[in-house]
Motif scaffolding. Structure first.
Motif, mmCIF file in Angstrom:
data_model
loop_
_atom_site.group_PDB
_atom_site.id
_atom_site.type_symbol
_atom_site.label_atom_id
_atom_site.label_comp_id
_atom_site.label_asym_id
_atom_site.label_seq_id
_atom_site.Cartn_x
_atom_site.Cartn_y
_atom_site.Cartn_z
ATOM 1 N N ASN A 58 0.852 -1.192 0.000
ATOM 2 C CA ASN A 58 0.000 0.000 0.000
ATOM 3 C C ASN A 58 0.888 1.242 0.000
ATOM 4 O OD1 ASN A 58 -2.065 1.790 0.219
ATOM 5 N ND2 ASN A 58 -2.652 1.224 2.313
ATOM 6 N N LYS A 59 1.326 1.619 -1.169
ATOM 7 C CA LYS A 59 2.288 2.722 -1.257
ATOM 8 C C LYS A 59 1.583 4.069 -1.242
ATOM 9 C CE LYS A 59 5.918 0.062 -3.202
ATOM 10 N NZ LYS A 59 6.410 -0.566 -4.383
ATOM 11 N N ASP A 60 2.344 5.066 -0.843
ATOM 12 C CA ASP A 60 1.842 6.431 -0.797
ATOM 13 C C ASP A 60 1.281 6.815 -2.176
ATOM 14 O OD1 ASP A 60 2.666 9.219 0.953
ATOM 15 O OD2 ASP A 60 2.094 9.413 -1.148
ATOM 16 N N LYS A 61 0.043 7.265 -2.166
ATOM 17 C CA LYS A 61 -0.627 7.553 -3.444
ATOM 18 C C LYS A 61 0.056 8.680 -4.211
ATOM 19 C CE LYS A 61 -5.177 6.069 -1.900
ATOM 20 N NZ LYS A 61 -5.009 6.116 -0.439
ATOM 21 N N ILE A 62 0.660 9.592 -3.471
ATOM 22 C CA ILE A 62 1.241 10.756 -4.135
ATOM 23 C C ILE A 62 2.678 10.484 -4.588
ATOM 24 C CG2 ILE A 62 1.793 13.208 -3.865
ATOM 25 C CD1 ILE A 62 -0.419 13.104 -1.575
ATOM 26 N N SER A 63 3.499 10.003 -3.668
ATOM 27 C CA SER A 63 4.911 9.836 -4.029
ATOM 28 C C SER A 63 5.212 8.461 -4.613
ATOM 29 C CB SER A 63 5.784 10.061 -2.799
ATOM 30 O OG SER A 63 5.545 9.033 -1.867
ATOM 31 N N GLY A 64 4.308 7.503 -4.387
ATOM 32 C CA GLY A 64 4.546 6.143 -4.868
ATOM 33 C C GLY A 64 5.545 5.390 -3.999
ATOM 34 N N LYS A 65 5.927 5.994 -2.880
ATOM 35 C CA LYS A 65 6.919 5.353 -2.003
ATOM 36 C C LYS A 65 6.229 4.685 -0.821
ATOM 37 C CE LYS A 65 10.746 8.482 -2.831
ATOM 38 N NZ LYS A 65 11.263 9.745 -2.371
ATOM 39 N N GLU A 66 6.941 3.728 -0.237
ATOM 40 C CA GLU A 66 6.450 3.107 0.992
ATOM 41 C C GLU A 66 6.662 4.082 2.136
ATOM 42 O OE1 GLU A 66 7.064 -1.655 1.240
ATOM 43 O OE2 GLU A 66 8.805 -0.377 1.403
ATOM 44 N N TYR A 67 5.746 4.081 3.073
ATOM 45 C CA TYR A 67 5.926 4.927 4.234
ATOM 46 C C TYR A 67 6.339 3.997 5.377
ATOM 47 C CZ TYR A 67 4.996 8.609 7.597
ATOM 48 O OH TYR A 67 5.127 9.536 8.599
ATOM 49 N N ILE A 68 7.624 4.095 5.772
ATOM 50 C CA ILE A 68 8.256 3.092 6.640
ATOM 51 C C ILE A 68 7.465 2.737 7.917
ATOM 52 C CG2 ILE A 68 10.374 2.484 7.929
ATOM 53 C CD1 ILE A 68 10.789 2.427 4.913
ATOM 54 N N PRO A 69 6.873 3.710 8.635
ATOM 55 C CA PRO A 69 6.151 3.299 9.848
ATOM 56 C C PRO A 69 5.077 2.236 9.580
ATOM 57 C CG PRO A 69 6.366 5.672 9.798
ATOM 58 C CD PRO A 69 6.860 5.161 8.471
ATOM 59 N N TYR A 70 4.515 2.255 8.389
ATOM 60 C CA TYR A 70 3.438 1.314 8.060
ATOM 61 C C TYR A 70 3.959 0.115 7.259
ATOM 62 C CZ TYR A 70 0.543 5.092 9.741
ATOM 63 O OH TYR A 70 -0.021 6.061 10.530
ATOM 64 N N THR A 71 5.170 -0.298 7.590
ATOM 65 C CA THR A 71 5.736 -1.526 7.012
ATOM 66 C C THR A 71 6.255 -2.364 8.176
ATOM 67 O OG1 THR A 71 7.995 -0.670 6.882
ATOM 68 C CG2 THR A 71 6.565 -0.217 4.988
ATOM 69 N N ASP A 72 6.908 -3.479 7.852
ATOM 70 C CA ASP A 72 7.515 -4.299 8.916
ATOM 71 C C ASP A 72 9.004 -3.996 9.039
ATOM 72 O OD1 ASP A 72 8.366 -5.388 6.556
ATOM 73 O OD2 ASP A 72 7.402 -7.339 6.833
ATOM 74 N N LYS A 73 9.426 -2.900 8.427
ATOM 75 C CA LYS A 73 10.854 -2.566 8.416
ATOM 76 C C LYS A 73 11.276 -1.823 9.683
ATOM 77 C CE LYS A 73 11.475 -2.351 3.450
ATOM 78 N NZ LYS A 73 10.207 -2.155 2.767
ATOM 79 N N ARG A 74 12.576 -1.772 9.851
ATOM 80 C CA ARG A 74 13.179 -1.057 10.969
ATOM 81 C C ARG A 74 12.945 0.443 10.788
ATOM 82 N NH1 ARG A 74 18.555 -0.999 13.783
ATOM 83 N NH2 ARG A 74 19.371 1.018 13.233
ATOM 84 N N LEU A 75 12.645 1.084 11.884
ATOM 85 C CA LEU A 75 12.402 2.526 11.880
ATOM 86 C C LEU A 75 13.476 3.141 12.769
ATOM 87 C CD1 LEU A 75 10.239 4.537 10.902
ATOM 88 C CD2 LEU A 75 8.899 3.963 12.907
ATOM 89 N N ASN A 76 14.349 3.934 12.172
ATOM 90 C CA ASN A 76 15.520 4.414 12.915
ATOM 91 C C ASN A 76 15.186 5.536 13.915
ATOM 92 O OD1 ASN A 76 18.205 4.278 13.608
ATOM 93 N ND2 ASN A 76 18.877 4.227 11.478
ATOM 94 N N TRP A 77 16.173 5.931 14.700
ATOM 95 C CA TRP A 77 15.965 6.919 15.775
ATOM 96 C C TRP A 77 15.349 8.220 15.247
ATOM 97 C CZ3 TRP A 77 16.290 5.779 20.763
ATOM 98 C CH2 TRP A 77 17.096 4.709 21.169
ATOM 99 N N HIS A 78 14.355 8.703 15.963
ATOM 100 C CA HIS A 78 13.713 9.978 15.606
ATOM 101 C C HIS A 78 12.871 10.468 16.782
ATOM 102 C CE1 HIS A 78 10.592 6.962 14.975
ATOM 103 N NE2 HIS A 78 9.712 7.929 15.155
ATOM 104 N N THR A 79 12.464 11.718 16.691
ATOM 105 C CA THR A 79 11.375 12.191 17.550
ATOM 106 C C THR A 79 10.175 12.344 16.620
ATOM 107 O OG1 THR A 79 12.029 14.493 17.184
ATOM 108 C CG2 THR A 79 12.858 13.435 19.192
ATOM 109 N N ASP A 80 8.983 12.224 17.149
ATOM 110 C CA ASP A 80 7.798 12.294 16.284
ATOM 111 C C ASP A 80 7.614 13.706 15.733
ATOM 112 O OD1 ASP A 80 7.277 9.632 16.597
ATOM 113 O OD2 ASP A 80 5.161 9.914 17.097
ATOM 114 N N GLY A 81 7.222 13.767 14.471
ATOM 115 C CA GLY A 81 6.881 15.050 13.851
ATOM 116 C C GLY A 81 8.071 15.979 13.660
ATOM 117 N N TYR A 82 9.283 15.413 13.516
ATOM 118 C CA TYR A 82 10.472 16.269 13.316
ATOM 119 C C TYR A 82 10.345 17.102 12.035
ATOM 120 C CZ TYR A 82 11.741 12.565 10.062
ATOM 121 O OH TYR A 82 11.715 11.676 9.022
ATOM 122 N N TYR A 83 9.432 16.691 11.167
ATOM 123 C CA TYR A 83 9.218 17.392 9.891
ATOM 124 C C TYR A 83 8.186 18.511 10.018
ATOM 125 C CZ TYR A 83 6.294 13.324 10.530
ATOM 126 O OH TYR A 83 5.512 12.363 11.121
#
Ligand SMILES: [Fe+2]
Length: 288
Positions: free
Chosen positions: A103-128
């Protein structure tokens, strides 16, 4: 301003630092609050507030399944009323974090990592986000764990602040510059703008907040003689550190509630039932 986070306030900083570091070492059990028969008592609430004052997060466990409404109620007992929505959250502003494979992002066509089974690296929420619409706290609740993996790692952002400041106060000076870390606009989204801001900043309640991602792509660090050294220091800390980083494998009906600390997630493998975590985000801190 008497904030210990202001570099000029050395005495306030020393006192606060001593208090903060005196709370370690600790362990997951000491940070866990269990709700007997799913009832959140006044003393449970006070205990969570106390833990959050010390560590900026606390773990909790319900005895059995809870509804979305009950999760909201739990948050409101901690002063968290105004939840923040995002493009993928539901009508109750809850994000259902699960593997939406393919289920890729409709606009960018990319996977959005939080909604996969992949590793999500260090961050604070909403840094963007710009700091005037920052995420100040969040809850992550486990409805169903993975068959394997999916551990969460947590690090109080105030701890890394202390280590950076002790090593070299000029590092903090650089990280507090208003344009030190920039997230370029998303070319696929109309009206999207570059978001530039500090890594550390003091808010109107005199509290320390952090904007950070260890992502290396699509991040523009302002040119500065010290930035490489600072990044190396941060990466070494989050990779090597043991005393202050908590590893947590959430079981069904467990979760954690936190001010916006640093965190990451390991990759995972789903069992018959998919891993599902519910996330709620807020524009204020716990207790404020
Ligand atoms: Fe996150």
């Amino acid at each position: 301003m008497n904030s210990p986070f202001n570099l000029e306030n050395q005495t306030e900083y020393s006192n606060w630092r001593e208090y903060k570091l005196s709370q370690y070492p600790t362990n997951n059990e000491k940070l866990l609050v269990k709700f007997h028969k799913n009832v959140i008592s006044k003393s449970d609430v006070n205990l969570i507030k106390e833990l959050i004052k010390k560590y900026n997060f606390a773990f909790y466990e319900f005895e059995s399944v809870v509804s979305d409404k009950e999760l909201h109620k739990f948050c409101s007992k901690l002063g968290l009323e105004k939840s923040i929505s995002n493009l993928l959250s539901d009508a109750d502003n809850i994000s259902n974090i699960t593997n939406q494979e393919g289920n890729k992002d409709k606009i960018s066509g990319k996977e959005y990592i939080p909604y996969t089974d992949k590793r999500l690296n260090w961050h604070t929420d909403g840094y963007y986000y710009p700091i005037d619409s920052a995420i100040k706290s969040f809850l992550l609740h486990c409805v169903n764990p993975a068959k394997n993996g999916g551990e969460n790692f947590l690090l109080d952002h105030e701890i890394i602040y202390i280590h950076l400041r002790d090593y070299n106060p000029d590092f903090i000076d650089v990280l507090m510059q208003n344009n030190i870390m920039e997230i370029p606009k998303n070319k696929n989204v109309e009206g999207s703008k570059n978001v530039s801001g500090p890594v550390f900043y003091i808010d109107k309640n005199n509290l320390l907040n952090m904007r950070f991602t260890s992502r290396e792509q699509n991040i523009i660090w302002q040119k500065n003689d010290m930035i490489k050294k600072i990044k190396d220091f941060i990466f070494e800390f989050i990779t090597e550190e043991k005393k202050y980083i908590f590893k947590l494998l959430l079981r069904k009906n467990q979760g954690y509630i936190a001010n916006n600390i640093l965190h990451k997630r390991e990759s995972y493998i789903d069992g018959e039932k998919k891993r599902l975590l519910k996330r709620l985000r807020f524009s204020n801190r716990i207790g404020y």
